[in-house]
Design an enzyme around this catalytic site. Structure first.
Site, PDB file in Angstrom:
ATOM      1  N   CYS A 247      24.899  15.380 -99.550  1.00  0.00           N
ATOM      2  CA  CYS A 247      23.545  14.831 -99.662  1.00  0.00           C
ATOM      3  C   CYS A 247      22.913  15.493-100.879  1.00  0.00           C
ATOM      4  O   CYS A 247      23.620  16.133-101.658  1.00  0.00           O
ATOM      5  CB  CYS A 247      22.738  15.009 -98.378  1.00  0.00           C
ATOM      6  SG  CYS A 247      22.374  16.704 -97.893  1.00  0.00           S
TER       7      CYS A 247
ATOM      8  N   THR B 215      20.755  18.117-101.384  1.00  0.00           N
ATOM      9  CA  THR B 215      20.832  19.581-101.399  1.00  0.00           C
ATOM     10  C   THR B 215      21.975  20.133-100.555  1.00  0.00           C
ATOM     11  O   THR B 215      22.255  21.327-100.610  1.00  0.00           O
ATOM     12  CB  THR B 215      19.546  20.177-100.800  1.00  0.00           C
ATOM     13  OG1 THR B 215      19.429  19.687 -99.443  1.00  0.00           O
ATOM     14  CG2 THR B 215      18.309  19.785-101.592  1.00  0.00           C
TER      15      THR B 215
ATOM     16  N   HIS C  77      36.777  33.615 -95.545  1.00  0.00           N
ATOM     17  CA  HIS C  77      35.970  34.448 -94.643  1.00  0.00           C
ATOM     18  C   HIS C  77      35.363  33.670 -93.478  1.00  0.00           C
ATOM     19  O   HIS C  77      35.203  34.214 -92.403  1.00  0.00           O
ATOM     20  CB  HIS C  77      34.818  35.115 -95.408  1.00  0.00           C
ATOM     21  CG  HIS C  77      35.266  36.192 -96.341  1.00  0.00           C
ATOM     22  ND1 HIS C  77      34.410  37.156 -96.835  1.00  0.00           N
ATOM     23  CD2 HIS C  77      36.487  36.465 -96.889  1.00  0.00           C
ATOM     24  CE1 HIS C  77      35.079  37.975 -97.641  1.00  0.00           C
ATOM     25  NE2 HIS C  77      36.336  37.568 -97.691  1.00  0.00           N
TER      26      HIS C  77
ATOM     27  N   ASP D 117      24.739  10.454 -97.802  1.00  0.00           N
ATOM     28  CA  ASP D 117      23.585   9.549 -97.857  1.00  0.00           C
ATOM     29  C   ASP D 117      23.522   8.999 -99.290  1.00  0.00           C
ATOM     30  O   ASP D 117      24.445   9.206-100.093  1.00  0.00           O
ATOM     31  CB  ASP D 117      22.291  10.266 -97.417  1.00  0.00           C
ATOM     32  CG  ASP D 117      21.858  11.353 -98.390  1.00  0.00           C
ATOM     33  OD1 ASP D 117      22.565  11.592 -99.408  1.00  0.00           O
ATOM     34  OD2 ASP D 117      20.817  11.982 -98.143  1.00  0.00           O
TER      35      ASP D 117
ATOM     36  N   HIS E  53      37.788  38.603 -89.689  1.00  0.00           N
ATOM     37  CA  HIS E  53      36.897  37.441 -89.663  1.00  0.00           C
ATOM     38  C   HIS E  53      36.965  36.687 -88.334  1.00  0.00           C
ATOM     39  O   HIS E  53      36.008  36.009 -87.957  1.00  0.00           O
ATOM     40  CB  HIS E  53      37.211  36.516 -90.839  1.00  0.00           C
ATOM     41  CG  HIS E  53      37.104  37.208 -92.156  1.00  0.00           C
ATOM     42  ND1 HIS E  53      35.902  37.683 -92.639  1.00  0.00           N
ATOM     43  CD2 HIS E  53      38.050  37.572 -93.062  1.00  0.00           C
ATOM     44  CE1 HIS E  53      36.101  38.283 -93.803  1.00  0.00           C
ATOM     45  NE2 HIS E  53      37.397  38.235 -94.082  1.00  0.00           N
TER      46      HIS E  53
END
Ligand code: RB5
Length: 147
Positions: free
Chosen positions: A67, A69, A100, A10, A135
């Protein structure tokens, strides 16, 4: 043939996204820049869904989203079957997200990273293989019928 990597952001991730598009090209990948292409305010989901759709369908093996955050992009991308979109803030987290968690979408919190940090994280994420083993079982438990 160069691997196509869809990448989107964004407005908050635009500057770093444009830099990472260049970095991907320099590294020999074929970035597919799905936008945004302007600094005008935009909605992260409009970019998260097309990138995640490509990874979910197998059209692309992996993708990159940015973006402010990283959170909105990861919420939207992780709604797609088979997508494991990881918000990553250090090269060490990038390594673990691959080893992982087999993260197939890298999500960067552009407002919390310098350009150099973003590039270093991208390179680590691109170059680190999934470790498999124990995993596999843990990843298999992520997608259940209904929760
Ligand atoms: C845009 O201002 C910001 O909310 C967005 O980039 C992102 O951080 C949302 O998760």
């Amino acid at each position: 043939m160069a691997e196509t990597i869809p990448i989107g952001s964004d407005h908050a991730g635009l500057e770093l996204k444009d830099r990472l598009v260049e970095t991907l090209r320099e590294l020999g990948y074929a970035p597919e820049d799905i936008g945004t292409h302007s600094a005008e305010s935009s909605d992260y989901a409009d970019y998260a869904h097309p990138v995640a759709e490509q990874v979910s369908s197998g059209a692309a093996r992996r993708g990159v989203l940015l973006c402010g955050t990283g959170l909105g992009m990861s919420y939207a991308a992780n709604r797609h079957h088979g997508v494991r979109a990881a918000v990553v803030w250090t090269p060490e987290v990038a390594r673990l997200a691959r080893e992982h968690n087999d993260a197939n979408i890298l999500v960067l919190p552009a407002r919390c990273l310098s350009e150099a940090e973003g590039i270093e994280i991208l390179k680590t994420w691109l170059d680190t293989p999934y470790a498999g083993g124990r995993h596999d079982r843990r990843i298999a438990k992520i997608e259940t019928e209904e929760v």
